[in-house]
Scaffold this active site. Structure first.
Site, mmCIF file in Angstrom:
data_model
loop_
_atom_site.group_PDB
_atom_site.id
_atom_site.type_symbol
_atom_site.label_atom_id
_atom_site.label_comp_id
_atom_site.label_asym_id
_atom_site.label_seq_id
_atom_site.Cartn_x
_atom_site.Cartn_y
_atom_site.Cartn_z
ATOM 1 C CG ASP A 1 -1.473 -0.775 2.339
ATOM 2 O OD1 ASP A 1 -0.899 -2.061 2.930
ATOM 3 O OD2 ASP A 1 -2.058 -0.473 4.342
ATOM 4 C CG HIS B 1 4.376 -8.549 -3.099
ATOM 5 N ND1 HIS B 1 3.313 -7.491 -2.753
ATOM 6 C CD2 HIS B 1 3.748 -9.343 -2.293
ATOM 7 C CE1 HIS B 1 3.016 -7.632 -1.360
ATOM 8 N NE2 HIS B 1 3.021 -8.829 -1.287
ATOM 9 C CG LEU C 1 10.763 11.259 -11.330
ATOM 10 C CD1 LEU C 1 10.449 11.929 -10.881
ATOM 11 C CD2 LEU C 1 10.459 9.736 -11.703
HETATM 12 C C1 IPE Z 1 2.991 -0.045 4.631
HETATM 13 O O1 IPE Z 1 1.962 -1.161 4.777
HETATM 14 C C2 IPE Z 1 4.774 -0.220 4.404
HETATM 15 C C3 IPE Z 1 4.546 -0.312 3.037
HETATM 16 C C4 IPE Z 1 3.736 -0.190 2.031
HETATM 17 C C5 IPE Z 1 5.715 -0.698 2.673
HETATM 18 P P1 IPE Z 1 1.854 -2.277 5.964
HETATM 19 O O2 IPE Z 1 0.592 -3.059 5.001
HETATM 20 O O3 IPE Z 1 2.613 -3.322 6.187
HETATM 21 O O4 IPE Z 1 1.371 -1.470 7.239
HETATM 22 P P2 IPE Z 1 -0.098 -1.710 8.014
HETATM 23 O O5 IPE Z 1 0.515 -2.671 8.982
HETATM 24 O O6 IPE Z 1 -0.891 -1.586 7.781
HETATM 25 O O7 IPE Z 1 0.465 -0.375 9.107
HETATM 26 C C1 IPE Z 2 1.521 -3.851 0.566
HETATM 27 O O1 IPE Z 2 0.775 -4.128 0.408
HETATM 28 C C2 IPE Z 2 2.912 -3.744 -0.028
HETATM 29 C C3 IPE Z 2 3.620 -4.007 1.272
HETATM 30 C C4 IPE Z 2 3.777 -4.069 2.718
HETATM 31 C C5 IPE Z 2 5.034 -4.556 0.851
HETATM 32 P P1 IPE Z 2 0.537 -4.979 1.066
HETATM 33 O O2 IPE Z 2 1.201 -6.121 0.924
HETATM 34 O O3 IPE Z 2 0.885 -4.520 2.549
HETATM 35 O O4 IPE Z 2 -0.735 -5.811 1.426
HETATM 36 P P2 IPE Z 2 -2.129 -5.725 1.842
HETATM 37 O O5 IPE Z 2 -2.500 -4.365 2.580
HETATM 38 O O6 IPE Z 2 -1.804 -6.991 3.001
HETATM 39 O O7 IPE Z 2 -3.594 -5.357 1.267
HETATM 40 MG MG MG Z 3 -0.630 -3.429 3.912
#
Ligand code: IPE
Ligand code: IPE
Ligand code: MG
Length: 226
Positions: free
Chosen positions: A16, A33, A127
């Site tokens: 995240d 990403h 792995l």
């Molecule tokens: C959780 O992250 C999903 C992934 C890392 C794929 P999100 O960014 O979507 O979660 P919330 O919205 O902060 O709970």
């Molecule tokens: C995690 O990073 C990747 C996915 C959920 C696909 P985010 O895209 O949720 O990044 P933030 O949380 O908005 O910073």
């Molecule tokens: Mg996120």
């Protein structure tokens, strides 16, 4: 870098903070990403070196379909290209690549690529790397319950998409959020949680090692007395 003192069987990661990492740099979210893929590569490499057997990643949640179409498409394209690019490395390192989730929602092209890479790495014995794509913990429990009822069974585990995979010993979530966000709800019943403020694109081998050190200090009792 010395290997961590304790090597868990299954480490799972909620990656995240990619969007925030990009925003801090005045860039588009997709840039975060892209950089996040480099973190996946670094962590997989470290896991291979340290002899971790199962390493899984929450790459895209069922709820993430609700993001703007451009971001969703960008992520799908990035996942497709990244897995193609990593195939030779998977094969060279004995990595078995697995995708779990609601595959029915993915494009035919992505599904074909996933099938191909899973088939080409099926004999990997080092792995097992798992990507959870279009995954939701509630969805998993529901689809398992349905199939269990159809079969007249009375244990759920064989019907979860994770059947045959040991439950995670350690769950790491980056970016400071302290929630499961509908990830592995059933499978994390006795998992240890490590939360770190590091944003996913900054999470590399050193940060992974720190999380494993924290895990090593935990006392897992599973409801019993030691
Ligand atoms: C959780 O992250 C999903 C992934 C890392 C794929 P999100 O960014 O979507 O979660 P919330 O919205 O902060 O709970
Ligand atoms: C995690 O990073 C990747 C996915 C959920 C696909 P985010 O895209 O949720 O990044 P933030 O949380 O908005 O910073
Ligand atoms: Mg996120």
């Amino acid at each position: 870098m010395n290997p961590p003192q304790v090597i868990p069987t299954h480490v799972t990661i909620i990656m995240d903070g990619n969007g925030r990492w990009a925003r801090e740099r005045g860039k588009d979210r997709i840039y975060g990403h892209f950089e996040g893929v480099e973190s996946v590569r670094a962590v997989v490499e470290a896991a291979t070196e340290w002899g971790i057997r199962y390493l899984s990643f929450f790459a895209f949640s069922e709820e993430n379909w609700g993001r703007p179409a451009a971001e969703v498409e960008g992520l799908m394209q990035l996942m497709l290209e990244s897995m193609r690019k990593e195939l030779p490395t998977f094969r060279a390192h004995g990595t078995r690549f697995v995708v779990l989730g609601n595959r029915g929602r993915l494009s035919a092209k992505l599904n074909a690529t996933i099938d191909d890479i899973m088939a080409q790495t099926a004999d990997g014995e080092a792995l097992t790397m798992i990507l959870f794509i279009s995954y939701s913990g509630k969805w998993d429990i529901l689809q398992a319950a349905r199939r269990m009822a159809e079969a007249g069974g009375d244990t759920l585990e064989p019907y979860l998409v994770t059947a045959g995979i040991p439950d995670p010993d350690l769950l790491i979530r980056t970016s400071g959020e302290k929630r499961l966000s509908n990830y592995l709800l059933w499978q994390t019943a006795y998992t240890e949680f490590v939360f770190t403020d590091t944003l996913w694109p900054d999470f590399r081998k050193e940060q992974f090692r720190s999380a494993l050190e924290e895990y090593a200090s935990r006392d897992r009792r599973f409801g019993k007395i030691k």
